[in-house]
Design an enzyme around this catalytic site. Structure first.
Site, PDB file in Angstrom:
ATOM      1  N   CYS A 170      -2.468   7.208  -5.676  1.00 25.56           N
ATOM      2  CA  CYS A 170      -1.010   7.100  -5.628  1.00 25.56           C
ATOM      3  C   CYS A 170      -0.556   5.883  -6.438  1.00 25.56           C
ATOM      4  O   CYS A 170      -1.209   4.838  -6.427  1.00 25.56           O
ATOM      5  CB  CYS A 170      -0.557   6.980  -4.174  1.00 25.56           C
ATOM      6  SG  CYS A 170       1.224   6.813  -3.957  1.00 25.56           S
TER       7      CYS A 170
ATOM      8  N   TYR B 265       0.849  -1.194   0.000  1.00 23.05           N
ATOM      9  CA  TYR B 265       0.000   0.000   0.000  1.00 23.05           C
ATOM     10  C   TYR B 265       0.879   1.237   0.000  1.00 23.05           C
ATOM     11  O   TYR B 265       2.076   1.184   0.306  1.00 23.05           O
ATOM     12  CB  TYR B 265      -0.956   0.012   1.202  1.00 23.05           C
ATOM     13  CG  TYR B 265      -0.329   0.377   2.527  1.00 23.05           C
ATOM     14  CD1 TYR B 265      -0.335   1.690   2.988  1.00 23.05           C
ATOM     15  CD2 TYR B 265       0.283  -0.590   3.327  1.00 23.05           C
ATOM     16  CE1 TYR B 265       0.237   2.032   4.208  1.00 23.05           C
ATOM     17  CE2 TYR B 265       0.853  -0.263   4.545  1.00 23.05           C
ATOM     18  CZ  TYR B 265       0.827   1.050   4.979  1.00 23.05           C
ATOM     19  OH  TYR B 265       1.406   1.386   6.185  1.00 23.05           O
ATOM     20  N   CYS B 266       0.255   2.377  -0.361  1.00 26.53           N
ATOM     21  CA  CYS B 266       1.009   3.631  -0.382  1.00 26.53           C
ATOM     22  C   CYS B 266       0.150   4.752   0.194  1.00 26.53           C
ATOM     23  O   CYS B 266      -0.352   4.622   1.314  1.00 26.53           O
ATOM     24  CB  CYS B 266       1.539   3.943  -1.779  1.00 26.53           C
ATOM     25  SG  CYS B 266       0.317   3.853  -3.110  1.00 26.53           S
ATOM     26  N   ARG B 267      -0.069   5.825  -0.566  1.00 19.45           N
ATOM     27  CA  ARG B 267      -0.738   7.007  -0.013  1.00 19.45           C
ATOM     28  C   ARG B 267      -2.246   7.001  -0.199  1.00 19.45           C
ATOM     29  O   ARG B 267      -2.923   7.900   0.284  1.00 19.45           O
ATOM     30  CB  ARG B 267      -0.150   8.272  -0.654  1.00 19.45           C
ATOM     31  CG  ARG B 267       1.297   8.510  -0.264  1.00 19.45           C
ATOM     32  CD  ARG B 267       1.948   9.555  -1.146  1.00 19.45           C
ATOM     33  NE  ARG B 267       3.314   9.829  -0.710  1.00 19.45           N
ATOM     34  CZ  ARG B 267       4.273  10.275  -1.510  1.00 19.45           C
ATOM     35  NH1 ARG B 267       4.014  10.486  -2.791  1.00 19.45           N
ATOM     36  NH2 ARG B 267       5.486  10.505  -1.043  1.00 19.45           N
ATOM     37  N   GLY B 268      -2.768   6.028  -0.912  1.00 20.43           N
ATOM     38  CA  GLY B 268      -4.204   5.989  -1.127  1.00 20.43           C
ATOM     39  C   GLY B 268      -4.556   5.697  -2.571  1.00 20.43           C
ATOM     40  O   GLY B 268      -3.697   5.340  -3.383  1.00 20.43           O
TER      41      GLY B 268
END
Length: 220
Positions: A184, A178-181
């Site tokens: 992203c 996962y990352c920033r949402g």
């Protein structure tokens, strides 16, 4: 009565300041980056693809609307979101766009269709499996964002370090990145790299703000 009308008009003018501040796609991107944690003008410019001068101009507009704050740290100028209400406002705006704008919904559907490794997961089940050690939850954001708050049990390997640190990741577990949402691309790029090296890897839409929005706790 005239005073009342004038006051009402001035109230809407103040609300319009916020609307004007977020009317630029690049200012929205800068605000989204700042939701992840404080940053210098130079870092924001690099991450948003702007020149430092253009980034500074956009940030000044956000600052005038009290959406961001600024602090001098030595020779650096560090920006941050005004407070948690700014993050909540941004999240509400995104939810509204997804619910009401057909073009937005089509774009998000296209992203999902073009990403075969995007997986919808039950958040509680994800945490349970991470605790059991049957999956590895991988946070591919920069290390300072991970330190500010991350999904419980997640391991931090920033995307720009992933290839050289890939031996730290167990090939026996399924990787959930996962990352920033939802908007992203870091996790998508991480999954492409991991799968090219033989790992079973998928990504989820959630970032830490989506996690918090559903009432779930973060770790620091």
């Amino acid at each position: 009565m005239e005073d009342t009308v004038e006051t009402k008009d001035r109230i809407y003018e103040q609300l319009a300041r916020v609307g004007k501040a977020i009317s630029s796609p690049k200012r929205l991107e800068l605000l989204d980056l700042l939701r992840q944690g404080p940053r210098s003008v130079e870092v924001l410019a690099c991450e948003s693809g702007l020149s430092v001068a253009n980034a500074s101009r956009h940030l000044q507009v956000l600052r005038q609307a009290q959406l961001v704050e600024v602090e001098k740290q030595g020779k650096q100028v560090i920006y941050s979101v005004g407070d948690q209400k700014v993050c909540e406002f941004f999240q509400t705006m995104c939810s509204l766009a997804e619910a009401r704008l057909a073009d937005f919904e089509r774009l998000m559907r296209k992203v999902a269709e073009n990403d075969p490794y995007l997986e919808e997961v039950d958040r509680s089940l994800l945490m349970q499996r991470a605790r059991e050690g049957s999956i590895t939850v991988l946070d591919v954001r920069p290390a300072q964002e991970y330190a500010a708050g991350h999904i419980p049990g997640a391991v931090s390997v920033p995307l720009n370090e992933l290839e050289e640190r890939i031996q730290e990741i167990s090939p026996e577990n399924k990787i959930v990145a996962y990352c920033r949402g939802p908007y992203c691309l870091l996790a998508s790029r991480a999954v492409e790299l991991l799968r090219s090296k033989g790992f079973e890897a998928v990504r989820i839409r959630d970032g830490v703000h989506e996690w918090k929005m559903h009432g779930l706790q973060l770790e620091r």
